[in-house]
Each structure stands twice: as structure tokens, then as C-alpha cells.
Design a protein around this motif. Structure first.
Motif, PDB file in Angstrom:
ATOM      1  N   UNK A   1       0.842  -1.183   0.000  1.00 35.96           N
ATOM      2  CA  UNK A   1       0.000   0.000   0.000  1.00 35.96           C
ATOM      3  C   UNK A   1       0.888   1.249   0.000  1.00 35.96           C
ATOM      4  N   UNK A   2       1.890   1.236   0.840  1.00 37.89           N
ATOM      5  CA  UNK A   2       2.811   2.375   0.912  1.00 37.89           C
ATOM      6  C   UNK A   2       3.485   2.613  -0.432  1.00 37.89           C
ATOM      7  N   UNK A   3       3.914   1.537  -1.060  1.00 40.96           N
ATOM      8  CA  UNK A   3       4.548   1.664  -2.377  1.00 40.96           C
ATOM      9  C   UNK A   3       3.638   2.431  -3.326  1.00 40.96           C
ATOM     10  N   UNK A   4       2.380   2.017  -3.361  1.00 39.37           N
ATOM     11  CA  UNK A   4       1.418   2.650  -4.257  1.00 39.37           C
ATOM     12  C   UNK A   4       1.189   4.120  -3.883  1.00 39.37           C
ATOM     13  N   UNK A   5       1.042   4.372  -2.619  1.00 46.79           N
ATOM     14  CA  UNK A   5       0.805   5.739  -2.150  1.00 46.79           C
ATOM     15  C   UNK A   5       1.951   6.657  -2.561  1.00 46.79           C
ATOM     16  N   UNK A   6       3.165   6.199  -2.353  1.00 45.81           N
ATOM     17  CA  UNK A   6       4.324   7.036  -2.676  1.00 45.81           C
ATOM     18  C   UNK A   6       4.423   7.270  -4.180  1.00 45.81           C
ATOM     19  N   UNK A   7       3.768   6.393  -4.946  1.00 45.82           N
ATOM     20  CA  UNK A   7       3.731   6.595  -6.388  1.00 45.82           C
ATOM     21  C   UNK A   7       2.630   7.581  -6.774  1.00 45.82           C
ATOM     22  N   UNK A   8       1.781   7.917  -5.794  1.00 46.92           N
ATOM     23  CA  UNK A   8       0.748   8.913  -6.069  1.00 46.92           C
ATOM     24  C   UNK A   8      -0.609   8.339  -6.416  1.00 46.92           C
ATOM     25  N   UNK A   9      -0.884   7.167  -5.910  1.00 46.04           N
ATOM     26  CA  UNK A   9      -2.191   6.519  -6.180  1.00 46.04           C
ATOM     27  C   UNK A   9      -3.349   7.441  -5.828  1.00 46.04           C
ATOM     28  N   UNK A  10      -4.222   7.694  -6.794  1.00 45.83           N
ATOM     29  CA  UNK A  10      -5.294   8.668  -6.599  1.00 45.83           C
ATOM     30  C   UNK A  10      -6.547   8.089  -5.961  1.00 45.83           C
ATOM     31  N   UNK A  11      -6.594   6.774  -5.814  1.00 50.78           N
ATOM     32  CA  UNK A  11      -7.831   6.172  -5.319  1.00 50.78           C
ATOM     33  C   UNK A  11      -7.673   5.507  -3.967  1.00 50.78           C
ATOM     34  N   UNK A  12      -6.711   5.941  -3.200  1.00 47.55           N
ATOM     35  CA  UNK A  12      -6.528   5.385  -1.864  1.00 47.55           C
ATOM     36  C   UNK A  12      -7.542   5.995  -0.905  1.00 47.55           C
ATOM     37  N   UNK A  13      -7.748   5.341   0.211  1.00 50.21           N
ATOM     38  CA  UNK A  13      -8.712   5.833   1.195  1.00 50.21           C
ATOM     39  C   UNK A  13      -8.120   6.989   2.000  1.00 50.21           C
ATOM     40  N   UNK A  14      -8.926   8.051   2.174  1.00 51.39           N
ATOM     41  CA  UNK A  14      -8.453   9.178   2.958  1.00 51.39           C
ATOM     42  C   UNK A  14      -8.119   8.783   4.390  1.00 51.39           C
ATOM     43  N   UNK A  15      -8.922   7.901   4.957  1.00 49.29           N
ATOM     44  CA  UNK A  15      -8.688   7.495   6.344  1.00 49.29           C
ATOM     45  C   UNK A  15      -7.261   7.014   6.530  1.00 49.29           C
ATOM     46  N   UNK A  16      -6.833   6.119   5.657  1.00 51.05           N
ATOM     47  CA  UNK A  16      -5.483   5.571   5.767  1.00 51.05           C
ATOM     48  C   UNK A  16      -4.435   6.650   5.505  1.00 51.05           C
ATOM     49  N   UNK A  17      -4.713   7.502   4.546  1.00 47.73           N
ATOM     50  CA  UNK A  17      -3.762   8.570   4.221  1.00 47.73           C
ATOM     51  C   UNK A  17      -3.573   9.499   5.423  1.00 47.73           C
ATOM     52  N   UNK A  18      -4.674   9.871   6.052  1.00 41.59           N
ATOM     53  CA  UNK A  18      -4.574  10.747   7.222  1.00 41.59           C
ATOM     54  C   UNK A  18      -3.784  10.067   8.329  1.00 41.59           C
ATOM     55  N   UNK A  19      -4.016   8.771   8.505  1.00 38.90           N
ATOM     56  CA  UNK A  19      -3.265   8.040   9.526  1.00 38.90           C
ATOM     57  C   UNK A  19      -1.780   8.045   9.198  1.00 38.90           C
ATOM     58  N   UNK A  20      -1.473   7.980   7.912  1.00 38.40           N
ATOM     59  CA  UNK A  20      -0.068   7.989   7.488  1.00 38.40           C
ATOM     60  C   UNK A  20       0.594   9.314   7.860  1.00 38.40           C
ATOM     61  N   UNK A  21      -0.074  10.408   7.509  1.00 40.51           N
ATOM     62  CA  UNK A  21       0.477  11.723   7.824  1.00 40.51           C
ATOM     63  C   UNK A  21       0.681  11.841   9.330  1.00 40.51           C
ATOM     64  N   UNK A  22      -0.291  11.340  10.075  1.00 37.16           N
ATOM     65  CA  UNK A  22      -0.205  11.382  11.530  1.00 37.16           C
ATOM     66  C   UNK A  22       1.024  10.623  12.013  1.00 37.16           C
ATOM     67  N   UNK A  23       1.214   9.443  11.468  1.00 37.75           N
ATOM     68  CA  UNK A  23       2.333   8.605  11.884  1.00 37.75           C
ATOM     69  C   UNK A  23       3.674   9.273  11.581  1.00 37.75           C
ATOM     70  N   UNK A  24       3.666  10.142  10.587  1.00 37.92           N
ATOM     71  CA  UNK A  24       4.908  10.823  10.207  1.00 37.92           C
ATOM     72  C   UNK A  24       5.044  12.167  10.913  1.00 37.92           C
ATOM     73  N   UNK A  25       4.032  12.507  11.692  1.00 33.92           N
ATOM     74  CA  UNK A  25       4.089  13.770  12.419  1.00 33.92           C
ATOM     75  C   UNK A  25       3.797  14.972  11.544  1.00 33.92           C
ATOM     76  N   UNK A  26       3.149  14.728  10.412  1.00 32.33           N
ATOM     77  CA  UNK A  26       2.806  15.815   9.502  1.00 32.33           C
ATOM     78  C   UNK A  26       1.426  16.354   9.859  1.00 32.33           C
ATOM     79  N   UNK A  27       1.320  17.671   9.961  1.00 30.75           N
ATOM     80  CA  UNK A  27       0.008  18.241  10.262  1.00 30.75           C
ATOM     81  C   UNK A  27      -0.551  18.963   9.048  1.00 30.75           C
ATOM     82  N   UNK A  28      -1.855  18.805   8.864  1.00 26.80           N
ATOM     83  CA  UNK A  28      -2.541  19.361   7.693  1.00 26.80           C
ATOM     84  C   UNK A  28      -3.382  20.566   8.094  1.00 26.80           C
ATOM     85  N   UNK A  29      -3.207  21.648   7.351  1.00 24.72           N
ATOM     86  CA  UNK A  29      -4.020  22.828   7.617  1.00 24.72           C
ATOM     87  C   UNK A  29      -4.804  23.249   6.381  1.00 24.72           C
ATOM     88  N   UNK A  30      -6.094  23.451   6.572  1.00 20.64           N
ATOM     89  CA  UNK A  30      -6.950  23.877   5.467  1.00 20.64           C
ATOM     90  C   UNK A  30      -7.221  25.368   5.590  1.00 20.64           C
TER      91      UNK A  30
END
Lengths: 95, 95
Positions: A37-66
Motif C-alpha cells: 500500500x505504501x509503495x502505491x501511495x508514494x507513487x501517487x495513487x489517486x484512489x486510496x482511502x483518505x482514512x489511511x492517508x490521514x493516519x499515514x500523515x499522523x504517523x509521520x508527524x505531519x500536520x494538515x491545515x486547510x
DNA sequence: TTGCAAAGTAAGCGAGCGCTTACAACTGGA
DNA sequence: TCCAGTTGTAAGCGCTCGCTTACTTTGCAA
């Protein structure tokens, strides 16, 4: 960094992961996804689930601001009717 | 606004849509998704595709910024060798 | 060169997505 | 009240997700 596309996300995730010196397997385990899954995400997969993506950013300590553009005035669709004409007509005494 | 969960996203999208005085149908058309999809998203669906979500934010004029913690120093694995000792030893005149 | 770890590719599978169609519930205004 | 616009729910369908297993490729060091 500005996020506009899934590819942006992939780049961000990959570079942050490297900065933290994590390999795909350990990061994947931390997030709770498969390494593939990570491999695909890092390639820019456009159809991944947001839930997992947000968890990924969290795990990396990245914060998102809108940022919603305050400037943008609440646009009302421009009227296709000439309300003045209608009113004027309505005011005319019926014959 | 800080985005941490899919629910955060749903709230943001819904409130921004209302601020812009758009109904679900017209926004959905603008994004290129079904109205039903929007309903689910605004409810905080965690398994939606990022691609579509990003397009939604774009359509609403919302910009996303990712902040990677500068503080977090690029951790290098702590050395198992005592370089000072080695140097000191090297400095000793060879017998 | 050989060897190993990290990263990428491939195939097959159950589960859920996002779509359409259709109907129900909630508004606010006449 | 009734009505039209907006929003929410339900069912069915094709498609792709994310998973596992297994193999290949790449990079680096002995």
C-alpha cells in the motif's frame, strides 16, 4: 508544502519517511497497512482511502491545515429573471 | 483549520459549501461526483478516494498545507563506536 | 564478485466504493 | 395547509481497493 494532488502527497510522504530514516515495512506496520500500500501511495495513487492517508500523515508527524479563502464573497447565482420587469407587469391593472 | 480525521474533512466541506451558498447537486456536478457521494463525505466517510476529496477541496477554493515538524531532527542511529577512543588510540605513538 | 536488505512488480481474492434509480424526510414560502 | 427545493436513505451493480504470497530488481557493503 502545498497539497493539490495525490502525487504531491506521495512525494511528501516518501521524503518525510526518508528524513525520519524509516523503511517502508516499519512505517507500514506503524500505520497499520501493508507495505504494498505504501509503495502505491508514494507513487501517487489517486484512489486510496483518505482514512489511511490521514493516519499515514499522523504517523509521520505531519500536520494538515486547510485555508478557506475569507475573501471569497458568498456568491449567489446571478438571476436569470428580470425581477423588475415582472413586478412592473404585475402592477399593471388587469384588463 | 486543522485536519486530522475524515470527520474534520466532512465538517469543513459542508460548512464551506454552505458559505458559498451551493447545494449538494451543483457542487457535486462541479466536482464530477454523484450527489450521494457528497452526502457520505460530509458525514465523514473514512474510505473515500483522496483524489476525489482533493478535487472537492479545490472546487471549494480550499488550500491544503502540510507542515512537517522541522524540530524533529533527522535522527541518525546512535553510533556503536567510540570515535574519541579510537582517535586517542591512533594518536598514541606506536611502539 | 557474492550476499543481504530495501524497494518494486505480479496475480488472485473478498470487501466496499461510487454510481444510478427511487423514494422519504425536512425545510421555508405561498 | 400545500408545494417545491434540498437533503437523507435504500438497493443493486460493475469495478477496484487493500490484502497476502511470491518473485525480481536495486543498492550497498564485505
Amino acid at each position: 508544502m502545498r497539497i493539490r494532488t495525490p502525487a504531491d502527497l506521495g512525494t511528501l510522504i516518501r521524503s518525510t519517511r526518508k528524513k525520519l530514516q524509516l523503511d517502508q515495512s516499519t512505517l507500514a506496520k506503524k500505520i497499520g497497512v501493508s507495505r504494498l500500500w505504501l509503495v502505491e501511495i508514494e507513487k501517487g495513487k489517486p484512489r486510496a482511502e483518505i482514512g489511511l492517508v490521514l493516519r499515514t500523515l499522523d504517523a509521520l508527524g505531519i500536520s494538515l491545515n486547510a485555508t478557506t479563502p475569507e475573501s471569497q464573497s458568498p456568491k449567489r447565482p446571478e438571476s436569470t429573471v428580470d425581477i423588475d420587469r415582472i413586478v412592473a407587469t404585475a402592477r399593471e391593472p388587469r384588463k
